[in-house]
Design a protein around this motif. Sequence first.
Motif: not given
Length: 119
Positions: A1-30
């Motif tokens: 079962m995938p977890d939050a760390e898998d989400v983070r790793r996969i999202a950040l592997s996508l081109p020009d992606t960054t992580e930012q905290i917004a609304w007290s939660m991690p968000t991923f942006r391209v």
Amino acid sequence: MPDAEDVRRIALSLPDTTEQIAWSMPTFRVAGKMFATLPEEETSIAVRCPKEERDELVLAEPGKFWIAGHEAQFAWVRARLSALEDEGELRDILADSWRQAAPPRLLDAHPELGRPPAE
């Protein structure tokens, strides 16, 4: 079962992606445009999804997908991480959302990630 760390790793592997905290939660942006969040104590993901497809997903797999009340008017859907089949399904969901948010220059530079369907 995938977890939050898998989400983070996969999202950040996508081109020009960054992580930012917004609304007290991690968000991923391209290129600065949000395409995924980790709400509900990081037990689910919220991703971009055309409304027509979103409604079909929720009807077909209500144990996996749902629409948060405050997101009903937007083209977003939520998915329970515990209900995803595997990391491959998570990768497909994140890549699809990334394609919807990515600018044309990134879509052109990364044809292996495909293009979103024409609207």
